[in-house]
Motif scaffolding. Structure first.
Motif, PDB file in Angstrom:
ATOM      1  N   ASN A  25       3.099 -54.721  67.641  1.00 44.86           N
ATOM      2  CA  ASN A  25       4.349 -53.983  67.829  1.00 44.86           C
ATOM      3  C   ASN A  25       5.117 -53.957  66.505  1.00 44.86           C
ATOM      4  OD1 ASN A  25       5.911 -56.425  67.552  1.00 44.86           O
ATOM      5  ND2 ASN A  25       5.391 -56.913  69.671  1.00 44.86           N
ATOM      6  N   GLN A  27       7.743 -55.554  65.620  1.00 46.68           N
ATOM      7  CA  GLN A  27       8.670 -56.687  65.543  1.00 46.68           C
ATOM      8  C   GLN A  27       8.206 -57.772  64.578  1.00 46.68           C
ATOM      9  OE1 GLN A  27       9.402 -57.993  69.548  1.00 46.68           O
ATOM     10  NE2 GLN A  27       9.915 -55.937  70.230  1.00 46.68           N
ATOM     11  N   PRO A  30      11.277 -57.821  61.153  1.00 43.30           N
ATOM     12  CA  PRO A  30      12.563 -57.265  61.572  1.00 43.30           C
ATOM     13  C   PRO A  30      13.267 -56.564  60.419  1.00 43.30           C
ATOM     14  CG  PRO A  30      12.321 -59.520  62.360  1.00 43.30           C
ATOM     15  CD  PRO A  30      11.194 -59.259  61.399  1.00 43.30           C
ATOM     16  N   LYS A 142       1.759 -61.626  66.835  1.00 44.77           N
ATOM     17  CA  LYS A 142       2.758 -60.696  66.340  1.00 44.77           C
ATOM     18  C   LYS A 142       2.998 -60.776  64.844  1.00 44.77           C
ATOM     19  CE  LYS A 142       5.274 -61.078  70.656  1.00 44.77           C
ATOM     20  NZ  LYS A 142       6.484 -61.559  71.251  1.00 44.77           N
TER      21      LYS A 142
END
Length: 172
Positions: A25, A27, A30, A142
């Motif tokens: 994703n 993320q 940031p 992630k």
């Protein structure tokens, strides 16, 4: 955990610009927008990355079958390209995504048996470069990213290019 990222129409790398691929994703980093999201994972050992153009011509590669030669997973320092296209460990924890790479992390080390030196992998100047990589390992889905860099004076259209991971046994 096989990775084969195919760039479709609409993706291009502007001159002297970076193209950021984030895992799972947007993320991972940031405040920075990914140019492409991919699935799959890179391991800390046994994987190689190959970047092919739309004619299946190899444009760049990172050979890491026996482990990443630079970077530090514990300190979250990325493996990044030097100006001469060899590799180094980033001076910055978290690397320099979508920005010029750092001057490198230097640490003197002398262990039992003397100093240890790691020789940088030889590189070939090509059209698009894999410029920075962060591998968090299996425990984190992630925190991986791959960054491409365009050192040319014109846009490079990534349509039908692909980035592929291969293990040392040849598996995709």
């Amino acid at each position: 955990e096989k990775i084969k990222i195919i760039f479709r129409e609409g993706g291009s790398v502007l001159p002297a610009a970076f193209y950021l691929l984030e895992r799972t994703n947007d993320q991972t980093l940031p405040g920075l927008a990914a140019d492409k999201i991919y699935t799959g994972a890179l391991k800390n050992e046994g994987d190689n990355l190959y970047l092919f153009d739309q004619n299946c011509q190899l444009q760049d590669y990172v050979l890491v079958s026996s482990g990443w030669s630079f970077g530090d997973n514990n300190l979250k320092r990325t493996m990044e390209r030097r100006p001469n296209f060899d590799w180094q460990t980033s001076a910055n924890a978290g690397g320099t995504p979508k920005a010029e790479n750092s001057g490198g992390f230097y640490e003197s080390f002398s262990g039992v048996g003397g100093a240890v030196a790691i020789l940088p992998q030889k590189s070939v100047y090509l059209k698009i470069l894999i410029s920075e990589i962060q591998i968090a390992g299996k425990e984190s889905e992630k925190d991986d990213f791959v960054e491409l860099y365009n050192p040319n004076g014109k846009d490079i259209d990534l349509t039908d290019w692909y980035l592929q991971r291969r293990t040392e046994t040849g598996d995709e």
